[in-house]
Write a protein that holds these residues in place. Structure first.
Motif, short mmCIF file in Angstrom:
data_model
loop_
_atom_site.label_atom_id
_atom_site.label_comp_id
_atom_site.label_asym_id
_atom_site.label_seq_id
_atom_site.Cartn_x
_atom_site.Cartn_y
_atom_site.Cartn_z
N LYS A 153 12.31 0.20 -12.60
CA LYS A 153 11.93 -0.85 -13.54
C LYS A 153 10.50 -0.62 -14.02
N GLU A 154 9.64 -0.14 -13.13
CA GLU A 154 8.26 0.15 -13.53
C GLU A 154 8.21 1.22 -14.62
N ALA A 163 9.32 -0.32 -17.89
CA ALA A 163 8.24 -1.14 -18.46
C ALA A 163 7.14 -0.26 -19.06
N THR A 203 12.80 -10.35 -14.75
CA THR A 203 13.84 -9.46 -15.25
C THR A 203 14.16 -8.41 -14.20
N TYR A 205 8.11 -9.72 -16.80
CA TYR A 205 8.44 -8.59 -15.94
C TYR A 205 9.09 -9.06 -14.64
N LEU A 223 4.17 -7.32 -21.50
CA LEU A 223 4.07 -6.52 -20.28
C LEU A 223 2.64 -6.13 -19.98
N ILE A 235 2.84 -4.92 -12.39
CA ILE A 235 3.57 -3.66 -12.63
C ILE A 235 2.87 -2.53 -11.91
N GLU A 243 0.95 -8.84 -18.33
CA GLU A 243 1.40 -9.02 -16.95
C GLU A 243 1.20 -7.75 -16.12
N ARG A 244 0.27 -6.92 -16.54
CA ARG A 244 0.08 -5.58 -15.96
C ARG A 244 -0.17 -5.59 -14.46
N PHE A 265 12.37 -8.59 -21.17
CA PHE A 265 10.96 -8.69 -20.74
C PHE A 265 10.20 -9.68 -21.63
#
Length: 220
Positions: A53-54, A57, A30, A27, A109, A116, A112-113, A22
């Motif tokens: 994946k969420e 993260a 990957t 995010y 991360l 997600i 980049e929220r 990550f």
């Protein structure tokens, strides 16, 4: 008990493997397959420990936030001037952002929220509160310039600190973050200290090795 220990170790290995990817790829860049290949674990094993994946993260971001209370507690030494505690804490945080893969990945991360599909913790509020407490202690001890409001000063310090991290990450991957942080404190302390002596304070923090025995900034 052994099963629980192995499961905990596996979760940590997966967390760190995912964090590395990550941090490097972001995010969206990957996949679970990538994490499987990097960790040497099957996709099924990953989904067993992290449902998606969420969720993985989210676990990294939560671990990122969990790092800070213990670090902050190291810099609440009542026998040391509060501004020295604050500056020492800032270098401890800078090293964590530079050297700790989970901390770095958590920061990326969170940035980049929007990509997600999970509710991530709110950043910065805890830092503003911690810095406010340190500046209040500095004011009580006569270290803080009388015209500085602890709450307003804390907000400005946190903004400056994390702004510095953003620029350092973008330009150099935080390789020289400690040098840049020292320059920032040389500027900020002139306005924060009741009797300005930024170089002297930084030298005392350096000689104290930031409380935790880790390298501290060289004197100006």
């Amino acid at each position: 008990m052994c099963v629980q220990i192995r499961a905990k170790a596996t979760r940590r290995d997966l967390l760190e493997a995912a964090a590395r990817l990550f941090d490097e790829r972001g995010y969206a860049g990957t996949s679970i397959s990538d994490i499987s290949a990097h960790s040497g674990r099957t996709s099924g094993a990953i989904y067993f420990h992290y449902a998606s994946k969420e969720k993985l993260a989210l676990a990294i971001v939560e671990e990122h936030f969990a790092t800070w209370p213990q670090l902050i507690s190291r810099y609440r030494d009542p026998d040391r001037p509060a501004l020295e505690n604050l500056v020492g804490l800032s270098f401890g945080v800078a090293r964590a952002f530079r050297d700790d893969i989970v901390v770095r990945a958590g920061a990326r991360l969170w940035a980049e929220r929007k990509a997600i599909d999970a509710q991530l913790p709110t950043p910065f509020l805890g830092w503003i509160e911690a810095v406010t407490h340190l500046l209040e202690a500095a004011a009580h001890n006569g270290e803080l310039a009388p015209e500085v409001s602890p709450s307003a000063g804390a907000h400005s310090v946190v903004c400056a600190f994390f702004g510095l991290h953003t620029v350092s990450e973008a330009l150099e991957g935080r390789r020289h973050i400690e040098e840049h942080l020292q320059d920032l404190w040389l500027l900020l302390l002139r306005g924060l200290q009741a009797e300005p002596d930024p170089a002297g304070l930084l030298d005392r923090v350096r000689r104290g090795a930031g409380h935790d025995g880790s390298p501290a900034p060289e004197p100006a």
